[in-house]
Design a protein around this motif. Structure first.
Motif, short mmCIF file in Angstrom:
data_model
loop_
_atom_site.label_atom_id
_atom_site.label_comp_id
_atom_site.label_asym_id
_atom_site.label_seq_id
_atom_site.Cartn_x
_atom_site.Cartn_y
_atom_site.Cartn_z
N PHE A 43 7.75 4.28 9.73
CA PHE A 43 7.36 3.48 8.57
C PHE A 43 6.81 4.31 7.41
O PHE A 43 6.22 3.75 6.47
CB PHE A 43 6.37 2.38 8.99
CG PHE A 43 7.03 1.29 9.80
CD1 PHE A 43 7.78 0.30 9.18
CD2 PHE A 43 6.92 1.27 11.19
CE1 PHE A 43 8.40 -0.69 9.91
CE2 PHE A 43 7.54 0.27 11.94
CZ PHE A 43 8.28 -0.71 11.30
N TRP A 51 2.15 -2.16 9.50
CA TRP A 51 3.39 -2.16 10.29
C TRP A 51 3.19 -2.61 11.72
O TRP A 51 4.12 -3.15 12.34
CB TRP A 51 4.15 -0.83 10.19
CG TRP A 51 3.53 0.45 10.69
CD1 TRP A 51 3.09 1.48 9.92
CD2 TRP A 51 3.34 0.88 12.05
NE1 TRP A 51 2.62 2.52 10.71
CE2 TRP A 51 2.77 2.16 12.02
CE3 TRP A 51 3.60 0.29 13.31
CZ2 TRP A 51 2.44 2.89 13.17
CZ3 TRP A 51 3.28 1.01 14.47
CH2 TRP A 51 2.71 2.28 14.38
N TRP A 250 9.44 -0.11 2.39
CA TRP A 250 9.13 0.22 3.79
C TRP A 250 10.21 1.15 4.36
O TRP A 250 10.93 0.79 5.29
CB TRP A 250 9.02 -1.05 4.63
CG TRP A 250 7.74 -1.80 4.42
CD1 TRP A 250 7.15 -2.11 3.23
CD2 TRP A 250 6.90 -2.36 5.44
NE1 TRP A 250 6.00 -2.82 3.45
CE2 TRP A 250 5.82 -2.99 4.78
CE3 TRP A 250 6.96 -2.39 6.84
CZ2 TRP A 250 4.80 -3.64 5.49
CZ3 TRP A 250 5.96 -3.04 7.54
CH2 TRP A 250 4.89 -3.65 6.87
#
Ligand SMILES: [Zn+2]
Length: 305
Positions: A43, A51, A250
């Motif tokens: 991530f 996350w 992301w």
């Protein structure tokens, strides 16, 4: 003996992750099993507090990922997209990744014979995308897993892999592709060649979505049923590895050019959302395919199919 014996054998239902019609084509999502990678690396700059709500981490901070192979039966061709991690990892890497080498069993469970596959496409040549291109045997020899297939990968990926850069050399294992280049089974695509003719076989074409690697390939699958409208699926590979990665920023820490990945995701959504493409996710074990919509905050979300 290793503790791999303690891992319960997979249920047949687990071996075939999904199956659907797309026009006159049939798509089957097979799997090489699951593996684990560091959640932070998956991530990038996204804080763990955010996350971990989407992808829970184990005690070593790793998250569970899938290894999805798509088999497309077009009626004329049997096409395999991506071939998982394979069986060439050493014991240490198997322990790190906790992977299970299931693709041969998965293909068998789905009724796919390796001999009938005539096209294999690798979106890029990282170890977790082309591992079963070839099979390692107990005598140390390596042979093509799909003996009658033409394999396709981008020439730039092979060149990058051969450079063995400090940043990503662990991801490029030449026994996954060099034997196929040497025996003439692998066609090396170029950016110019793809621009002129993106079609691999009728209904299946490739497009570059750089960022994760410089020549990351997405695979378009387009088919029409008799008299019906055209339907479109896209294997978007590591541009959007799982449904937890749909927000454009992301992006993965692994990406060579994260800003480019963000721009390419936005470009992808401009078509995939209004045209209601079926999106095929390379590393999402639970949701290997979904359509994407914008929620009321304007963020892309997956709707399971
Ligand atoms: Zn990957």
């Amino acid at each position: 003996m290793t503790d791999r014996l303690l891992i319960a054998p997979p249920e047949a239902a687990d071996l075939v992750r999904a199956r659907t019609g797309l026009g006159s084509f049939e798509l089957t999502i097979c799997t090489d099993g699951t593996y684990r990678l560091d959640g932070g690396a998956m991530f990038g700059v996204v804080p763990k507090t955010l996350w971990q709500k989407r992808a829970p981490a184990d005690e070593q901070n790793r998250i569970l990922l899938g290894l999805n192979t798509v088999v497309v039966r077009t009626g004329r061709h049997v096409v395999v997209i991506e071939t998982g991690i394979g069986n060439k990892q050493n014991e240490k890497m198997r322990e790190v990744h906790q992977n299970q080498e299931l693709l041969p069993q998965s293909l068998a469970a789905a009724g796919v014979r390796p001999e009938e596959v005539d096209v294999v496409i690798n979106t890029h040549l990282h170890f977790d995308h082309c591992g079963w291109n070839t099979t390692l045997h107990s005598d140390g020899s390596v042979t093509p897993t799909f003996p009658n297939a033409r394999y396709f990968a981008h020439r730039g990926e092979v060149e990058h892999g051969h450079m063995q850069y400090e940043r990503d050399r662990v991801s490029y294992l030449s026994p996954n592709y060099d034997p196929l280049i040497e025996n003439g089974q692998m066609t090396l695509l170029t950016t110019e060649g793809i621009a002129q003719n993106p079609e691999i076989v009728p209904g299946i074409s490739v497009e570059l979505f750089p960022g994760h690697t410089r020549q990351l390939i997405g695979v378009h699958i387009e088919a029409r049923s008799h008299g019906g409208a055209a339907e479109h699926a896209c294997y978007i590979s590591d541009l959007i590895p799982t449904t937890a990665h749909l927000d454009p920023p992301w992006v993965m820490g692994y990406d060579l050019d994260p800003l480019e990945s963000i721009a390419q995701r936005k470009r992808f959504y401009q078509r995939a959302i209004p045209e209601r493409w079926l999106v095929l996710f390379t590393h999402d074990h639970q949701t290997p395919m979904a359509r994407i919509e914008l929620n009321d905050k304007g963020k892309p979300v997956a709707t399971r199919v």
